[in-house]
Design an enzyme around this catalytic site. Structure first.
Site, PDB file in Angstrom:
ATOM      1  N   ARG A  41      79.273  53.686  22.708  1.00  0.00           N
ATOM      2  CA  ARG A  41      77.897  54.197  22.827  1.00  0.00           C
ATOM      3  C   ARG A  41      77.090  53.361  23.820  1.00  0.00           C
ATOM      4  O   ARG A  41      75.874  53.176  23.656  1.00  0.00           O
ATOM      5  CB  ARG A  41      77.187  54.252  21.474  1.00  0.00           C
ATOM      6  CG  ARG A  41      77.974  54.931  20.384  1.00  0.00           C
ATOM      7  CD  ARG A  41      78.419  56.308  20.757  1.00  0.00           C
ATOM      8  NE  ARG A  41      79.257  56.913  19.722  1.00  0.00           N
ATOM      9  CZ  ARG A  41      79.845  58.097  19.864  1.00  0.00           C
ATOM     10  NH1 ARG A  41      79.734  58.781  20.982  1.00  0.00           N
ATOM     11  NH2 ARG A  41      80.568  58.580  18.897  1.00  0.00           N
ATOM     12  N   LYS A  80      82.009  46.230   9.234  1.00  0.00           N
ATOM     13  CA  LYS A  80      82.019  47.668   8.944  1.00  0.00           C
ATOM     14  C   LYS A  80      83.314  47.919   8.184  1.00  0.00           C
ATOM     15  O   LYS A  80      84.403  47.717   8.729  1.00  0.00           O
ATOM     16  CB  LYS A  80      81.989  48.462  10.247  1.00  0.00           C
ATOM     17  CG  LYS A  80      82.198  49.966  10.090  1.00  0.00           C
ATOM     18  CD  LYS A  80      82.041  50.671  11.442  1.00  0.00           C
ATOM     19  CE  LYS A  80      82.326  52.161  11.358  1.00  0.00           C
ATOM     20  NZ  LYS A  80      82.142  52.856  12.647  1.00  0.00           N
ATOM     21  N   GLU A 122      84.380  55.408   8.571  1.00  0.00           N
ATOM     22  CA  GLU A 122      84.966  56.008   9.770  1.00  0.00           C
ATOM     23  C   GLU A 122      86.333  55.415  10.099  1.00  0.00           C
ATOM     24  O   GLU A 122      86.603  55.045  11.243  1.00  0.00           O
ATOM     25  CB  GLU A 122      84.002  55.883  10.958  1.00  0.00           C
ATOM     26  CG  GLU A 122      82.690  56.610  10.708  1.00  0.00           C
ATOM     27  CD  GLU A 122      81.760  56.654  11.903  1.00  0.00           C
ATOM     28  OE1 GLU A 122      81.774  55.721  12.709  1.00  0.00           O
ATOM     29  OE2 GLU A 122      81.009  57.643  12.016  1.00  0.00           O
ATOM     30  N   ARG A 153      76.290  64.089   2.797  1.00  0.00           N
ATOM     31  CA  ARG A 153      76.466  62.808   3.499  1.00  0.00           C
ATOM     32  C   ARG A 153      75.246  61.901   3.331  1.00  0.00           C
ATOM     33  O   ARG A 153      75.365  60.672   3.298  1.00  0.00           O
ATOM     34  CB  ARG A 153      76.740  63.116   4.977  1.00  0.00           C
ATOM     35  CG  ARG A 153      76.953  61.915   5.821  1.00  0.00           C
ATOM     36  CD  ARG A 153      77.497  62.306   7.175  1.00  0.00           C
ATOM     37  NE  ARG A 153      77.191  61.266   8.136  1.00  0.00           N
ATOM     38  CZ  ARG A 153      77.505  61.295   9.410  1.00  0.00           C
ATOM     39  NH1 ARG A 153      78.151  62.335   9.903  1.00  0.00           N
ATOM     40  NH2 ARG A 153      77.188  60.310  10.224  1.00  0.00           N
ATOM     41  N   LYS A 165      71.284  51.284   8.150  1.00  0.00           N
ATOM     42  CA  LYS A 165      70.666  52.027   9.264  1.00  0.00           C
ATOM     43  C   LYS A 165      69.323  52.572   8.804  1.00  0.00           C
ATOM     44  O   LYS A 165      69.166  52.909   7.626  1.00  0.00           O
ATOM     45  CB  LYS A 165      71.565  53.188   9.697  1.00  0.00           C
ATOM     46  CG  LYS A 165      72.820  52.749  10.441  1.00  0.00           C
ATOM     47  CD  LYS A 165      73.571  53.933  11.043  1.00  0.00           C
ATOM     48  CE  LYS A 165      74.843  53.438  11.727  1.00  0.00           C
ATOM     49  NZ  LYS A 165      75.593  54.501  12.403  1.00  0.00           N
ATOM     50  N   ASP A 204      72.475  59.093  10.713  1.00  0.00           N
ATOM     51  CA  ASP A 204      73.061  58.318  11.810  1.00  0.00           C
ATOM     52  C   ASP A 204      72.185  58.328  13.057  1.00  0.00           C
ATOM     53  O   ASP A 204      72.501  59.031  14.012  1.00  0.00           O
ATOM     54  CB  ASP A 204      74.456  58.886  12.141  1.00  0.00           C
ATOM     55  CG  ASP A 204      75.214  58.002  13.120  1.00  0.00           C
ATOM     56  OD1 ASP A 204      74.766  56.873  13.357  1.00  0.00           O
ATOM     57  OD2 ASP A 204      76.245  58.458  13.640  1.00  0.00           O
ATOM     58  N   GLU A 256      68.962  48.054  10.370  1.00  0.00           N
ATOM     59  CA  GLU A 256      69.723  48.301  11.602  1.00  0.00           C
ATOM     60  C   GLU A 256      69.096  49.465  12.351  1.00  0.00           C
ATOM     61  O   GLU A 256      69.134  50.607  11.897  1.00  0.00           O
ATOM     62  CB  GLU A 256      71.196  48.613  11.283  1.00  0.00           C
ATOM     63  CG  GLU A 256      72.022  48.905  12.532  1.00  0.00           C
ATOM     64  CD  GLU A 256      73.513  49.151  12.254  1.00  0.00           C
ATOM     65  OE1 GLU A 256      74.116  48.411  11.456  1.00  0.00           O
ATOM     66  OE2 GLU A 256      74.062  50.103  12.843  1.00  0.00           O
ATOM     67  N   GLU A 272      72.130  56.657  21.620  1.00  0.00           N
ATOM     68  CA  GLU A 272      73.288  57.527  21.384  1.00  0.00           C
ATOM     69  C   GLU A 272      72.887  58.988  21.215  1.00  0.00           C
ATOM     70  O   GLU A 272      73.513  59.876  21.789  1.00  0.00           O
ATOM     71  CB  GLU A 272      74.046  57.031  20.142  1.00  0.00           C
ATOM     72  CG  GLU A 272      75.217  57.914  19.764  1.00  0.00           C
ATOM     73  CD  GLU A 272      75.994  57.403  18.550  1.00  0.00           C
ATOM     74  OE1 GLU A 272      75.704  56.285  18.071  1.00  0.00           O
ATOM     75  OE2 GLU A 272      76.889  58.124  18.077  1.00  0.00           O
ATOM     76  N   TRP A 324      80.974  66.427   9.960  1.00  0.00           N
ATOM     77  CA  TRP A 324      80.946  66.053  11.368  1.00  0.00           C
ATOM     78  C   TRP A 324      80.464  67.219  12.230  1.00  0.00           C
ATOM     79  O   TRP A 324      80.363  67.104  13.443  1.00  0.00           O
ATOM     80  CB  TRP A 324      82.356  65.640  11.847  1.00  0.00           C
ATOM     81  CG  TRP A 324      82.770  64.268  11.408  1.00  0.00           C
ATOM     82  CD1 TRP A 324      81.977  63.297  10.886  1.00  0.00           C
ATOM     83  CD2 TRP A 324      84.087  63.705  11.454  1.00  0.00           C
ATOM     84  NE1 TRP A 324      82.696  62.168  10.603  1.00  0.00           N
ATOM     85  CE2 TRP A 324      84.008  62.390  10.938  1.00  0.00           C
ATOM     86  CE3 TRP A 324      85.336  64.176  11.878  1.00  0.00           C
ATOM     87  CZ2 TRP A 324      85.111  61.543  10.832  1.00  0.00           C
ATOM     88  CZ3 TRP A 324      86.433  63.329  11.778  1.00  0.00           C
ATOM     89  CH2 TRP A 324      86.330  62.029  11.264  1.00  0.00           C
TER      90      TRP A 324
HETATM   91  C1  GCV Z   1      80.485  51.957  15.975  1.00  0.00           C
HETATM   92  C2  GCV Z   1      78.169  56.501  14.739  1.00  0.00           C
HETATM   93  C3  GCV Z   1      78.677  56.335  16.142  1.00  0.00           C
HETATM   94  C4  GCV Z   1      79.921  55.473  16.184  1.00  0.00           C
HETATM   95  C5  GCV Z   1      79.593  54.132  15.514  1.00  0.00           C
HETATM   96  C6  GCV Z   1      79.124  54.413  14.089  1.00  0.00           C
HETATM   97  C7  GCV Z   1      78.700  53.160  13.364  1.00  0.00           C
HETATM   98  O1  GCV Z   1      79.054  57.280  13.997  1.00  0.00           O
HETATM   99  O2  GCV Z   1      78.930  57.578  16.707  1.00  0.00           O
HETATM  100  O3  GCV Z   1      80.297  55.295  17.518  1.00  0.00           O
HETATM  101  O4  GCV Z   1      80.693  53.277  15.531  1.00  0.00           O
HETATM  102  O5  GCV Z   1      78.003  55.262  14.135  1.00  0.00           O
HETATM  103  O6  GCV Z   1      77.519  52.896  13.306  1.00  0.00           O
HETATM  104  O7  GCV Z   1      79.561  52.447  12.850  1.00  0.00           O
END
Ligand code: GCV
Length: 721
Positions: free
Chosen positions: A190, A309, A313, A357, A381, A386, A408, A414, A564
């Site tokens: 990103r 993390k 994902e 989600r 976050k 997101d 965060e 992005e 998604w």
């Molecule tokens: C680092 C989103 C972004 C991912 C990122 C993720 C995160 O999904 O698209 O690129 O991965 O957030 O914050 O871990």
């Protein structure tokens, strides 16, 4: 005229030299907000010159040397003359140093006043000392002195009076961080400003001067920690050969008060430790991390700690072994605790099993409140999904009484037009910080959660996912710099307004010309609203094309996981649009305090900027404006597009006020932005119209392309694909 070949060659050489020296002095944005151009207002310049005659720095630490150098360079630029460094005080001396190192400072600033500056804050005071007018810049620690020097220079950069200074400033948050999502191969996840500035190949031997300028820029806005690597982590960074490289960066950053953090891949004990498991309750795994921590601290004695993390994902984590996030975080926290390190454990989790989600992070983390070690912060976050252009605050803020939470934000854009769209993010950050969670009654703002005051947490802070790359101007879009700046300034003092921060940044970065400042501020303050309107008005979100997250693809429904796909988020149908998160839907609203839930759960009273986050609303629903929802949607998509056109026109008026390089750069990007706002508007409205089946309200210019055309666009080269 006789021209020899030699003459021609000389002329060409001269021209090339001239061009390259012009390039050297071109305004390419490298200097960020630390440009230190000479004050052009003759009267003010004289006043500044009369007030500052010499520099005295009490002490010789690396931090104070950096402060001295910054003052010398900054003042030389701003005042257009050398300001000598002297040991003795004169009329007009600038005296910088901690109170403990300067008897003169102690004479004028009481212990109580010093205490109010805290560990990192500073005091700037004009005093008359034995008939001499001097300015004291002091703090309890050297780093505060450096921050004070940067602040003092900022006063001049923004053309403020320095005749009677009485400033005390201390940060509102302890941890003021940047998270780089930089891979070891220098690809930045990103990232839209080139490749990573960390050149792992030439480290540890080659020190790119950019590392020092990076540290200066961060210190100037109070950033005190950086996580160097992507949260989608590579365990290799924890091996000796990389630790040696990290140690060099840490050495460069240390005088600037910046600690280094690393992302820890949870499966590192398997990948680089050759263990068979990474189970956090396994003794051998725990010992591996303890030994790893010891090794890291040998290389970097003030290493900040780990950012993780996990089970998100596809990243490995404690759940792979039937353990929970607290088990994982605590194992790492125990490993770094002997060295005063911390663990920042991310709450960005969501799984296919959940019916919504939005609810996942709260569902996984709320039950763990009270189970984390004291040196763990859960990093959340700002919103529940997101980094969308606008999100309501994450329900975790306010819900975790016994856990330190770290905010965060995402500086890199992005989902906000990346490095092509001009978007000033401070209003978005402020909107979240200022929202009331009602967790302990009225006034329990998100800011009070993250500064630790609501629940008396021992740790607190804010981080921004960095937008920095190796582009000459650091951030791709010249205005991207403002978002880096704003994150730092807000982490230092979240009470600053978006307008104040924009004002400072414009003056430092471009010009103090009042008409330029006023017009640019207007542009910046309108930009986020405009973007929300042309991309995702009224609480729409995640309408982005899969993978690249750049352009609109609200029709997209081809990924195996429903959460998604854009259709999951907007749920448009023949009745209406939006995600029902009330009791008749997923009841996600129940994760908020009752007062917040009440604000949002009633369709008729819900703040319309969040409407479609929480309600599935009929196309014919009457909005507060009197328009139907369909008409309102059209209204906002068109308004956002008109606003960005207005911004473009306003920018065109500013040509004569600044350098042509940056003017042209922004001008050309704005022309892309205008086209893309129209693309967003047309693609989304044409698609939603297939459900509403209502014509566009009269008076709107019709999209000139068909929905099929917009659906056929794809972006094989977009970053993220
Ligand atoms: C680092 C989103 C972004 C991912 C990122 C993720 C995160 O999904 O698209 O690129 O991965 O957030 O914050 O871990």
């Amino acid at each position: 005229m006789r021209y020899s070949i030699a003459n021609t060659k000389t002329t060409i050489l001269l021209l090339v030299l001239l061009m390259s020296s012009a390039r050297l002095y071109a305004e390419d944005g490298y200097d960020l907000w630390l440009r230190y151009k000479t004050v052009t207002d003759g009267k003010l310049l004289l006043a500044y010159r009369n007030t500052i005659s010499t520099i005295t720095v009490a002490g010789e630490s690396a931090t104070l040397l950096a402060a001295k150098e910054e003052l010398q360079n900054g003042l030389k630029g701003l005042l257009g003359k050398n300001i000598p460094v002297k040991n003795l005080l004169h009329n007009g001396s600038l005296l910088a140093g901690t109170a403990s190192q300067s008897a003169v400072t102690r004479q004028y600033i009481s212990k109580e006043e010093m205490a109010s500056a805290g560990g990192e804050g500073f005091i700037i005071r004009s005093v008359n000392h034995q008939g001499k007018n001097i300015i004291i810049i002091t703090a309890n620690n050297d780093i505060g002195v450096l921050y004070g020097c940067f602040h003092f220079l900022r006063l001049l950069q923004t053309r403020q009076s320095i005749s009677k200074l009485a400033i005390v400033s201390a940060p509102t948050l302890q941890l003021r961080l940047l998270n780089h999502w930089d891979n070891l191969d220098r690809y930045v996840e990103r990232g839209y400003a080139g490749i990573s500035i960390w050149n792992w190949h030439t480290l540890p031997d080659y020190i790119d001067p950019r590392y020092i300028d990076y540290a200066r820029a961060n210190a100037s806005i109070g950033i005190n920690g950086v996580s160097l690597t992507n949260v989608n982590a590579n365990a290799m960074v924890l091996t000796e050969s990389y630790l040696k490289k990290v140690a060099v960066l840490a050495n460069i950053f240390r005088p600037y008060g910046i600690k280094v953090y690393l992302t820890a891949r949870f499966s590192a004990p398997i990948e680089i430790g050759k263990l068979r498991t990474a189970d956090p309750l396994n003794d051998t795994v725990q010992k591996w991390w303890n030994d790893k921590a010891k090794e890291i601290y040998k290389w970097i004695p003030d290493f900040g700690g780990f950012l993780v993390k996990a089970n998100s994902e596809g990243q490995p984590g404690p759940q792979n072994y039937g353990r929970d996030h607290a088990d994982g975080a605590n194992m790492l926290a125990d490993a770094v605790a002997p060295y005063k390190g911390i663990v920042m454990w991310r709450a960005f989790v969501y799984s296919q099993q959940s019916d919504d989600r939005f609810k996942q992070a709260y569902a996984e983390f709320k039950p763990l409140d009270g189970k984390f070690r004291k040196n763990v912060l859960v990093q959340v976050k700002n919103g529940p999904i997101d980094f969308q252009p606008r999100e309501p605050f994450s329900p975790l803020f306010g819900a975790m009484e016994q856990t330190s939470l770290l905010m965060e934000f995402q500086i890199t854009q992005e989902y906000l037009g990346q490095a092509t769209h001009l978007v000033y993010e401070a209003p978005m950050f402020k909107e979240v910080l200022g929202t009331d969670t009602y967790a302990k009654g009225k006034g329990s703002t998100v800011a009070k959660v993250i500064d630790g005051s609501l629940y008396h947490n021992s740790l607190n802070g804010m981080t921004g996912v960095s937008n920095i790359g190796n582009d000459r101007n650091w951030t791709g879009h010249p205005f991207g710099q403002a978002n880096w700046y704003a994150l730092g300034r807000l982490a230092w003092d979240y009470n600053l307004s978006s307008e104040e921060i924009a004002d400072e940044w414009i003056r430092e970065t471009f010009s103090n010309d009042p008409s330029f400042v006023a017009a640019t501020k207007k542009i910046m303050l309108l930009s986020h609203k405009a973007l929300v309107n042309y991309m995702t008005p009224l609480g729409l979100n995640h309408l982005f094309g899969n993978g690249h997250h750049y352009g609109p693809a609200p029709w997209s429904n081809n990924l195996p996981r429903p959460d998604w796909n854009p259709v999951y988020f907007h749920k448009a149908d023949s009745f209406g649009i939006g995600f029902d998160r009330t009791v008749t839907g997923t009841n996600a609203l129940d994760q908020y305090a009752p007062e917040v839930r009440e604000q949002y759960e009633n369709l008729n009273t819900c703040d319309e900027k969040y409407l479609l986050w929480f309600h599935h609303v009929s196309w014919k629903h009457k909005m507060k404006s009197g328009r139907t929802l369909w008409d309102e949607l059209c209204y906002y998509y068109y308004k956002g597009t008109e606003d960005i056109k207005k911004i473009e026109q306003q920018w065109h008026q500013l040509e004569k006020h600044i350098d042509k390089e940056r003017f042209q750069h922004v001008r050309q990007l704005l022309s892309i932005q205008v086209k893309e706002a129209e693309w967003w508007r047309n693609a989304c409205l044409l698609y939603f119209q297939t459900f509403s089946k209502i014509p566009f309200p009269a008076g709107y210019e019709k999209p000139d392309k068909s929905l099929e055309y917009y659906k056929s666009l794809n972006f094989p080269y977009a970053p993220g694909n």
